[in-house]
Scaffold this active site. Structure first.
Site, PDB file in Angstrom:
ATOM      1  N   GLU A  56      54.564  46.343  28.544  1.00 20.26           N
ATOM      2  CA  GLU A  56      53.614  47.390  28.143  1.00 20.26           C
ATOM      3  C   GLU A  56      52.178  47.083  28.552  1.00 20.26           C
ATOM      4  OE1 GLU A  56      53.792  48.743  24.059  1.00 20.26           O
ATOM      5  OE2 GLU A  56      55.858  48.043  23.921  1.00 20.26           O
ATOM      6  N   SER A  57      51.850  45.824  28.642  1.00 15.28           N
ATOM      7  CA  SER A  57      50.488  45.421  28.985  1.00 15.28           C
ATOM      8  C   SER A  57      50.117  45.766  30.422  1.00 15.28           C
ATOM      9  CB  SER A  57      50.322  43.914  28.766  1.00 15.28           C
ATOM     10  OG  SER A  57      51.337  43.204  29.459  1.00 15.28           O
TER      11      SER A  57
END
Length: 259
Positions: free
Chosen positions: A60-61
Site C-alpha cells: 500500500e505504501s
C-alpha cells in the site's frame, strides 16, 4: 497450554505455521499480490521464497514488485523501497493499481468477520462509544472491492468469528449474503489456524471445506460464533513440508538476510 493453542501442534510446526503455509500456497507464480501487515505479509513472502518466485509483491505504501531481503516490519519498511522495481504515490497505488483491477490477489486480516465475509477492523462495540478502537480501514475496503481474489487470513475464535460484525469496514457479501452478486465479489477464501472456509456458491455463507492436520470439525465449530456450515466432503490440508518450514523459520529470523 490452552486447548485452542494445542490445535494442530507438533514438534516441528504449530497451528500458526500451518495457517501461514496454507495461505502462501494459494499464491500462484506470477500473481500480482497486494500485501498487508501481519500474517498476509508473512504468507506472501513465504510464497515468493518457495513455489512462487515470480509473484509480484505490491504494498500500500507504493512499493511495486518489492523483493524484500528479510521479512518487512511494516508497509513502510525501507527494504521495500530499496528492492522494488518502482515506488509510486499512495493515490496512484489505489487509483491505477487497485481501483483499475491490476491486483490479482488481495490478502486481508480481520478483527471480526461474520458468516458472509464482512470484515471489521474499525471498532469493537458501538461506533459512537466503542470499547476498543482498532487500527481502522487503511486500504482494505478498496482491496476487498477490487482485487481479483480476496483471501482473508485470521485466527479462528468466537471473538473473531462473530454472528454480526460491530462495524463493517470492508464489505464481504453484505448483511444477508446477497448484496454483492457480481463475479469475484467478496472473499474467495478465509484461511484460519483450523482450516479453510469458502463461500457457498448459492448463499455465499462461509463454509468449512478443508481442515488442517490434527483439527476436528467439532473444534472448528467451537471456535466459531455462529452455527458453522460444513461441506459434505471435507478435504485435509497437507502438513507443511521441510522446504516450507525452513523458509518460514528464515523469514522469522530477523538476522537472516537474503543476498
Amino acid at each position: 497450554m490452552r486447548e485452542q493453542d494445542a490445535v494442530a501442534q507438533t514438534a516441528e510446526w504449530n497451528s500458526a505455521d500451518m495457517m501461514n503455509v496454507a495461505a502462501a500456497r494459494e499464491l500462484r507464480d506470477g500473481d500480482v499480490c497486494l500485501v498487508g501487515v501481519g500474517p498476509p505479509n508473512l504468507a506472501a513472502n513465504l510464497a515468493r521464497r518457495t513455489h512462487a518466485p515470480n509473484c509480484r509483491l505490491v504494498y500500500e505504501s507504493g512499493a511495486i514488485d518489492a523483493k524484500p531481503r528479510r521479512l518487512p516490519l511494516s508497509i513502510g519498511d525501507d527494504d521495500l523501497a530499496a528492492t522494488a522495481t518502482a515506488v509510486v504515490s499512495v493515490p496512484e497505488m489505489f487509483n491505477y493499481w487497485v481501483g483499475a483491477g491490476r491486483i490479482d490477489v488481495g490478502f486481508l486480516g480481520a478483527a471480526q468477520i461474520d458468516r458472509f465475509g464482512n470484515i471489521n477492523t474499525t471498532v469493537i462495540g458501538e461506533h459512537s462509544d466503542p470499547k476498543t478502537r482498532l487500527p481502522g480501514a487503511g486500504g482494505a475496503p478498496e482491496i476487498a472491492a477490487a482485487a481479483g481474489r480476496v483471501i482473508v487470513i485470521v485466527k479462528q475464535s468466537p471473538r473473531t468469528f462473530v454472528e454480526q460484525v460491530d462495524f463493517v469496514t470492508s464489505v464481504g457479501y453484505g448483511p444477508t449474503g446477497r448484496e454483492r452478486q457480481a463475479p469475484g465479489a467478496g472473499p474467495t477464501l478465509v484461511i484460519t489456524d483450523h482450516g479453510v472456509l469458502e463461500p457457498d456458491p448459492d448463499t455465499n455463507e462461509l463454509t468449512l471445506t478443508r481442515l488442517h492436520p490434527g483439527v476436528t470439525v467439532e473444534q472448528a465449530r467451537a471456535a466459531t460464533g455462529w452455527p458453522l456450515k460444513v461441506a459434505d466432503s471435507i478435504k485435509s490440508v497437507e502438513p507443511p513440508s521441510e522446504v516450507e518450514l525452513t523458509a518460514l523459520r528464515r523469514l522469522r529470523d530477523r538476522e537472516a538476510v537474503d543476498a
